[in-house]
Design a protein around this motif. Structure first.
Motif, mmCIF file in Angstrom:
data_model
loop_
_atom_site.group_PDB
_atom_site.id
_atom_site.type_symbol
_atom_site.label_atom_id
_atom_site.label_comp_id
_atom_site.label_asym_id
_atom_site.label_seq_id
_atom_site.Cartn_x
_atom_site.Cartn_y
_atom_site.Cartn_z
ATOM 1 N N ASP A 127 0.406 -1.205 0.115
ATOM 2 C CA ASP A 127 -0.419 0.281 0.240
ATOM 3 C C ASP A 127 0.938 0.924 -0.219
ATOM 4 O OD1 ASP A 127 -1.896 -1.934 -0.007
ATOM 5 O OD2 ASP A 127 -3.067 -1.432 2.287
ATOM 6 N N ARG A 128 2.005 1.119 0.710
ATOM 7 C CA ARG A 128 2.690 2.431 1.139
ATOM 8 C C ARG A 128 3.340 2.551 -0.361
ATOM 9 N NH1 ARG A 128 3.989 5.522 4.901
ATOM 10 N NH2 ARG A 128 5.639 7.038 5.292
ATOM 11 N N LEU A 129 3.657 1.608 -0.866
ATOM 12 C CA LEU A 129 4.717 1.528 -1.841
ATOM 13 C C LEU A 129 3.961 1.993 -3.442
ATOM 14 C CD1 LEU A 129 7.399 -0.671 -1.002
ATOM 15 C CD2 LEU A 129 7.360 2.112 -1.176
ATOM 16 N N ALA A 130 2.582 1.792 -3.083
ATOM 17 C CA ALA A 130 1.664 1.158 -4.711
ATOM 18 C C ALA A 130 1.921 2.527 -5.723
ATOM 19 C CB ALA A 130 0.845 1.480 -4.331
ATOM 20 N N ALA A 134 7.401 0.598 -11.695
ATOM 21 C CA ALA A 134 9.058 -0.267 -11.027
ATOM 22 C C ALA A 134 9.907 -0.320 -10.974
ATOM 23 C CB ALA A 134 8.001 -1.256 -12.194
ATOM 24 N N GLU A 135 11.301 0.402 -11.248
ATOM 25 C CA GLU A 135 11.865 0.938 -11.462
ATOM 26 C C GLU A 135 12.854 1.376 -10.239
ATOM 27 O OE1 GLU A 135 10.054 2.549 -13.612
ATOM 28 O OE2 GLU A 135 10.186 1.058 -15.320
ATOM 29 N N ARG A 139 15.013 -0.331 -7.932
ATOM 30 C CA ARG A 139 16.401 0.228 -7.479
ATOM 31 C C ARG A 139 16.517 0.624 -5.683
ATOM 32 N NH1 ARG A 139 15.520 4.601 -10.042
ATOM 33 N NH2 ARG A 139 15.842 3.949 -11.978
ATOM 34 N N PHE A 140 15.237 0.779 -5.449
ATOM 35 C CA PHE A 140 14.771 0.947 -4.022
ATOM 36 C C PHE A 140 15.565 -0.545 -2.959
ATOM 37 C CE2 PHE A 140 12.710 1.645 0.072
ATOM 38 C CZ PHE A 140 13.520 2.323 0.740
ATOM 39 N N ALA A 141 14.751 -1.624 -3.802
ATOM 40 C CA ALA A 141 15.312 -3.198 -3.536
ATOM 41 C C ALA A 141 16.851 -2.780 -3.623
ATOM 42 C CB ALA A 141 14.607 -3.920 -3.991
ATOM 43 N N VAL A 145 19.371 -4.192 -0.345
ATOM 44 C CA VAL A 145 20.240 -5.515 0.017
ATOM 45 C C VAL A 145 21.685 -4.838 -0.178
ATOM 46 C CG1 VAL A 145 20.808 -7.233 -1.511
ATOM 47 C CG2 VAL A 145 17.947 -6.640 -1.287
ATOM 48 N N ARG A 146 22.016 -3.795 -0.913
ATOM 49 C CA ARG A 146 23.579 -3.336 -0.907
ATOM 50 C C ARG A 146 23.719 -3.309 0.583
ATOM 51 N NH1 ARG A 146 25.545 1.266 -5.137
ATOM 52 N NH2 ARG A 146 28.012 1.469 -3.968
ATOM 53 N N TYR A 147 23.716 -2.220 1.327
ATOM 54 C CA TYR A 147 23.504 -1.488 2.244
ATOM 55 C C TYR A 147 23.309 -2.777 3.909
ATOM 56 C CZ TYR A 147 23.067 1.098 6.257
ATOM 57 O OH TYR A 147 23.020 1.349 7.545
ATOM 58 N N ASN A 148 22.628 -3.349 3.482
ATOM 59 C CA ASN A 148 22.360 -4.817 3.900
ATOM 60 C C ASN A 148 23.370 -6.065 4.046
ATOM 61 O OD1 ASN A 148 20.149 -3.826 6.217
ATOM 62 N ND2 ASN A 148 18.726 -3.765 5.043
ATOM 63 N N ALA A 149 23.639 -5.886 2.924
ATOM 64 C CA ALA A 149 24.746 -6.975 3.389
ATOM 65 C C ALA A 149 26.009 -6.733 3.613
ATOM 66 C CB ALA A 149 25.107 -6.766 1.319
#
Length: 155
Positions: A127-130, A134-135, A139-141, A145-149
């Protein structure tokens, strides 16, 4: 151009300002996540939810493994696990490879509650990202992932 040029220095100042914004916004994100966890299930803290998720993914593990994985103090994990046991969401069983060791695992009630809360969280994120493209989502995802790696000891 050299990093010492006016442009390079300004770029560094811009990067510093961006890091400050990221830090501030991630703090807001963490506060919202904790508040949302409380709304979704009042007795299930964000830490508890995270621990339940890890137990599900791992098929069960020792409390010391949870503490190490999340870089949490053993006493913090112990308190959380005790609360989850009292609530009937987690149980201890002997480790088949070393009967001296206790492995934590979800109960049927724990699996059910985790599934319910996970679905509510997914719906809230959708809902928050509706209205995001898509791009932008991809990119955010990738950035998350990069930050949390990065290893936890850097935090």
């Amino acid at each position: 151009m050299s990093g010492r040029s006016g442009t390079g220095r300004r770029g560094g100042d811009d990067a510093g300002a961006a890091v400050e914004v990221i830090q501030r916004e991630m703090t807001v994100f963490a506060r919202r996540a904790r508040a949302a966890a409380g709304r979704m299930h009042p007795e299930l803290t964000l830490v508890s939810y995270t621990l339940l998720g890890h137990l599900e993914e791992s098929g069960g593990c020792r409390a010391t493994d949870l503490a190490a994985h999340y870089a949490l103090d053993k006493s913090t994990v112990s308190r959380q696990v005790s609360a989850l046991e009292r609530a009937g969401l987690v149980e201890r069983r002997p480790d088949p490879e070393d009967l001296r060791v206790q492995v934590l695992d979800l109960t049927a009630a724990g699996r059910s509650l985790l599934a319910q809360v996970t679905e509510r969280r997914r719906t809230a994120f959708r809902d928050r990202l509706a209205d995001w493209e898509a791009e932008d989502l991809e990119r955010f995802a990738a950035y998350l992932v990069r930050y949390n790696a990065r290893p936890a000891e850097d935090d």
